[in-house]
Every structure is written in structure tokens, then in C-alpha cells.
Design an enzyme around this catalytic site. Structure first.
Site, PDB file in Angstrom:
ATOM      1  N   ARG A 101       0.811  -1.612   0.075  1.00 43.42           N
ATOM      2  CA  ARG A 101       0.005   0.124  -0.332  1.00 43.42           C
ATOM      3  C   ARG A 101       0.983   1.763   0.248  1.00 43.42           C
ATOM      4  O   ARG A 101       1.847   1.360   0.387  1.00 43.42           O
ATOM      5  CB  ARG A 101      -0.138  -0.093   1.173  1.00 43.42           C
ATOM      6  N   SER A 166       7.129  -5.147   7.392  1.00 36.90           N
ATOM      7  CA  SER A 166       6.838  -6.018   8.399  1.00 36.90           C
ATOM      8  C   SER A 166       7.210  -7.424   8.460  1.00 36.90           C
ATOM      9  O   SER A 166       6.856  -7.692   7.838  1.00 36.90           O
ATOM     10  CB  SER A 166       5.095  -5.930   8.564  1.00 36.90           C
ATOM     11  N   ASP A 219       4.908  -2.887  11.222  1.00 32.79           N
ATOM     12  CA  ASP A 219       3.746  -2.101  11.524  1.00 32.79           C
ATOM     13  C   ASP A 219       2.814  -2.308  12.836  1.00 32.79           C
ATOM     14  O   ASP A 219       2.115  -1.473  13.107  1.00 32.79           O
ATOM     15  CB  ASP A 219       2.962  -2.962  10.344  1.00 32.79           C
TER      16      ASP A 219
END
Ligand code: ADP
Ligand code: MG
Length: 479
Positions: A101, A166, A219
Site C-alpha cells: 500500500r 513488517s 507495523d
């Protein structure tokens, strides 16, 4: 290299509609016994819950003492708390699971945030190809995002980007670190031991994209920060998505292994708790977990994650169903060819099946017959499938609760008003995951915990949180 935005699907959250195994009309005594055995194997008893929590706390202490322990307890270099008054515009790049994203984050102060985002699917061949192609793809996605949203950068200036990466990383500064290992199906060659920020910055520079990687963010840390922007009592960020992990605020004096300098007395620790119990001492691993682990790209690693996270729950369920089918205790021993392949039983199906409260288990039937192409199913088949799903889902929720309880016990945070921000589709969409976790916390501490501790869906930990991390990096001059 092309980067294609994908649309996100929204599934409304429902509550768990549990089946009582005692009301099922079993087709045979053998089937009943098989179900009873599964129930026993998958149930986390109160005693086991406490033992896992204790063991988890010991693992935390070990990881705080020295590097290289099972739970890495990574010092994030993120110091300073937020109060919601922070302002500025940042980019975030979120890599670490199913989708990539790009997010633009505008902090308006007063706890208000405007975001725009685009998701891109990461092709399987990129996940396991060479590292340069993977990082080039990331840069291409950011570039096309800037075009798409007409974000113009003037002169020599650069946009600051928080990079949510992450995977287990040994952080050496707020914008530097080395990859310890890949997880969650990624295995791009030539990256372990290297700095993902250097790879990303290099990919930007080669393409003359005016972006500076200001912070390397896990994250979990981002989730903690994003939640703290709107809930200042936040002490923990948890991910329950493709993978599982947590971060919390620790006293620097408790971090025995910390050799660095910091003016602060607190720092966020990225626990990497998905790695818990590599030694297989306490977690009740079944043959179905072992099968999944053996066939994964990272055998013997991330043992707790493989019992909790969204990437794996469907596959564990599939393994149980196959076993029942092979023993002719389900679907009269017939299998749909679809179910023969790994990962075909999606964790999202489990959410639908858990929520199915129709007497005929209509939604469950639809998944089995329409989606997975079973020619026909009986009510008994569907009830058995639903019970198996419930066992796998409940075990995941209780293990998550045991981990969260351990952190609350270690910090003492359950005794005071505390917020926990949780991000990830598993937490967001799986029926009753939140109430199951709260029940676990009450089991650990009694009713006081329910009064003091609030868990809530964090607002985009890996987007907003990464932006907040880039902001903190600038504020504390550590970038
Ligand atoms: P990531 O962890 O990659 O940032 P998400 O938080 O969206 O992404 O988590 C994706 C995981 O969530 C996938 O493993 C998927 O199986 C699981 N998932 C997606 N939708 C659902 C759902 N409706 N119920 C339960 N799990 C889901
Ligand atoms: Mg995520």
C-alpha cells in the site's frame, strides 16, 4: 514492470454463532470420537492459558536481556509519546503481507488525519525472486501513486516517507536496520542481513523519485503510534492480519541489552512475538500444525504466528478437514479437487462460517458447494466443518489473548486505564475475536482488567503510524 491498483473488499463484521457439539447428530460413534479428540487437542484450557502466558513473559525478559533470543524484542528507536496535536504531510509505504500500500497522510492536528491510499498486489514471483526486483516494484508503485494523486514535489525538495516493512528487522537507527529473516511467504534472495531502507532509497534514487525514507517502521510500532494519536493511553499495538506480532512501550531501564544513548526513559519495543516458542515447549502443536509448518517456506520458524495469523488459519482448517475426509468421517470420504491444493481454504471463509446462524448452515453450504465445488453436502458435514472452524478460530483468539495478557502483566498496564490498538483483517473481520480476547484478559486478571483495558481497531497502523514515526524521527533528530 507494471503496478496495478486493486480494489479492497469490505466484509461486515458479525458475531460468532457457536454450535454445541452435543446437539450434532453424528453419523457414527467413530465420527463422534474423532470430533471429541479434536476438541481436546485444540482447546486452550485455563491452566494451559496461564502456563503459556508465564512462558511468554519469560521469553520477553530473555529478549530484553540479549540479542538473538527467540522473541527478538527489537528496540525500535522510537521515543516520545503523541498527543494528537502533531501536523504535517507524509507518505507511507506498507509492505509486509498480502498487499502493498502507498498512503499519503495529512495530519491536521487536533487528532485529525486525512489519508489517501492505493493498494497493489505483490506477485508471488516477486516475493521469492531477487531483492532488487522487489524493491524496484515498490518504487514503481510509489511513483505511480504520486502521478495518480497528482502529488507534485517542487525544486530539490523531497517527500518524507515512513517505510513499514513488517518483517523481523534488527533496527540500528530509526531509518536503518538489517533483515533478520523473511516471513509470511516472502523469500526474496539476497536480503537477509541487508538494510531494506538502503535498497528502497536506492530504487528511488535510480528512478529519480523525490522521496526520502525517513523512518523504518514495523507495523506493530506504527499501529501503536496511530492508535496513540487518537487514544493517548495507548501502550500496545498488535497486528492480527497476514501475520501476528505486537509492540509496547517499555522503560529503557528494563532493556538490559540496550547499549545506545537516548534522552528518553521509554522506548517502543517491537517484540516479534510470532516467533514465540520455537523450542516447542509449551504451545499445543497438533499434527495439523506440524504439517503446515513443514510445508511452509520457513519451517520451524514463527511457530506462534502459524497458530494465530490470517495467513495460516484456513490452511490448518483444511488440514483437519482432509484428515477427516481421508478417514471417511466427512463428505462420505469424497473430496472436492479444489480442497486438494494448499491455501484453498481461505481464512475469510472461516469468518463467514463462524457467523452462519441459519438452521441449515446455508452460508457454510454456499462456501462448500459453490466456492469449493463440493457436489453436495449434508447438514452433518456442514456442522462438522463449522465445529472445526470454531476450534481453529477460538484457539487463535485465546493464544492472542495469552500473549496480550503477558504484556499487560509485564508492564502492569492492566491495573490502570490502558488502550490497545489492533490492526489487521483477522481482528477486523473474524467474528467475536475482540470479545474472545477480552474474555481471555478477564481470565488472566479478573474483572478489573475489563474495566481498565480497552482494545480497539487501530486506524491504519502501517499507514498513519508510519507517517507519525517519520514525524517523530524528525522531531527527536534521530533520523
Ligand atoms: P496485512 O497483514 O498483509 O497487512 P491484512 O491485515 O488485510 O493484511 O490481513 C490479511 C490476512 O487477513 C489474510 O491472511 C487473510 O486470510 C485474512 N483475512 C482477510 N479477510 C478476512 C476475513 N474476512 N476474516 C478473517 N480473515 C481475513
Ligand atoms: Mg497490515
Amino acid at each position: 514492470m507494471s503496478s496495478t491498483p486493486i480494489a479492497s473488499k469490505i466484509i461486515p463484521k458479525a458475531t460468532r454463532a457457536k454450535i454445541d457439539p452435543n446437539v450434532v447428530q453424528y453419523t457414527s460413534e467413530k465420527q463422534k470420537l474423532a470430533l471429541q479428540a479434536l476438541i481436546e487437542e485444540f482447546t486452550i484450557t485455563p491452566e494451559l492459558f496461564q502456563a503459556i502466558k508465564r512462558n511468554f513473559m519469560e521469553g520477553m525478559l530473555k529478549g530484553l536481556k540479549k540479542d538473538g533470543e527467540t522473541m527478538a524484542m527489537v528496540t525500535s528507536y522510537v521515543i516520545g509519546r503523541l498527543d494528537g496535536s502533531e501536523t504535517g504531510s507524509y507518505l507511507a509505504l506498507d509492505v509486509g503481507g498480502t498487499n502493498l500500500r502507498v498512503v499519503s497522510v495529512h495530519l491536521t492536528g487536533g487528532g485529525e488525519i486525512n489519508t489517501r491510499q492505493t493498494k497493489y498486489r505483490i506477485d508471488e514471483h516477486l516475493k521469492v525472486g531477487d531483492a532488487k526486483s522487489l524493491f524496484d516494484f515498490m518504487a514503481v508503485c510509489v511513483d505511480s501513486f504520486l502521478d495518480e494523486h497528482q502529488i507534485v514535489v517542487r525544486g530539490d525538495s523531497q517527500i518524507e516517507l515512513g517505510f513499514t516493512f513488517s518483517f523481523p528487522v534488527l533496527q540500528t537507527a530509526i531509518n536503518r536496520g538489517t533483515l533478520i529473516s523473511w516471513t509470511k511467504g516472502f523469500n526474496a534472495a539476497g536480503m537477509v542481513g541487508k538494510d531494506p531502507v538502503a535498497f528502497l532509497q536506492d530504487a528511488f534514487n535510480r528512478r529519480h523519485i523525490p522521496v526520502r525514507v525517513a523512518a523504518l517502521v514495523n507495523d506493530t510500532v506504527g499501529t501503536l503510534l496511530a492508535h496513540a494519536y487518537t487514544h493517548p493511553n495507548t501502550i500496545m499495538g498488535v497486528i492480527l492480519g497476514t501475520g501476528c506480532n505486537g509492540a509496547y512501550i517499555e522503560k529503557v531501564s528494563n532493556i538490559e541489552k540496550w547499549k545506545g544513548k537516548t534522552p528518553a526513559d521509554e522506548m517502543i519495543i517491537n517484540m516479534e512475538f510470532g516467533a514465540f516458542d520455537k523450542e516447542r515447549q509449551i504451545l499445543p502443536l497438533t499434527m495439523f500444525d506440524n504439517k503446515l509448518d513443514r510445508k511452509s517456506v520457513n519451517p520451524n520458524k514463527q511457530i506462534l504466528e502459524k497458530m494465530i495469523a490470517g495467513m495460516y488459519l484456513g490452511e490448518i482448517t483444511r488440514n483437519v478437514l482432509l484428515n477427516l475426509i481421508d478417514r471417511r468421517l466427512l463428505f462420505e470420504g469424497h473430496i472436492s479437487p479444489d480442497l486438494n491444493h494448499m491455501w484453498t481454504f481461505e481464512t475469510a471463509y472461516m469468518s463467514t462460517i463462524e457467523a452462519d446462524n441459519t438452521p441449515t448452515l446455508h452460508a457454510t453450504r454456499k462456501i462448500l458447494e459453490s466456492t469449493l465445488s463440493f457436489p453436495q453436502t449434508t447438514l452433518n458435514d456442514r456442522q462438522i466443518v463449522k465445529i472445526v472452524v470454531e476450534l481453529v478460530g477460538m484457539r487463535a483468539a485465546r493464544l492472542s489473548a495469552a500473549a496480550i495478557a503477558a504484556i499487560l502483566d509485564h508492564t502492569g498496564a492492566w491495573k490502570v486505564k490502558s488502550d490497545i490498538g489492533i490492526d489487521g483483517s483477522l481482528f477486523e473481520y473474524y467474528p467475536s475475536f475482540d470479545t474472545d480476547i477480552m474474555d481471555g484478559l478477564e481470565e488472566a486478571f479478573g474483572p478489573e482488567a475489563r474495566k481498565n483495558v480497552s482494545i480497539g481497531l487501530a486506524q491504519d497502523g502501517s499507514g498513519v503510524g508510519a507517517a507519525l514515526c517519520a514525524l517523530l524521527a524528525a522531531k527527536h533528530g534521530t533520523a
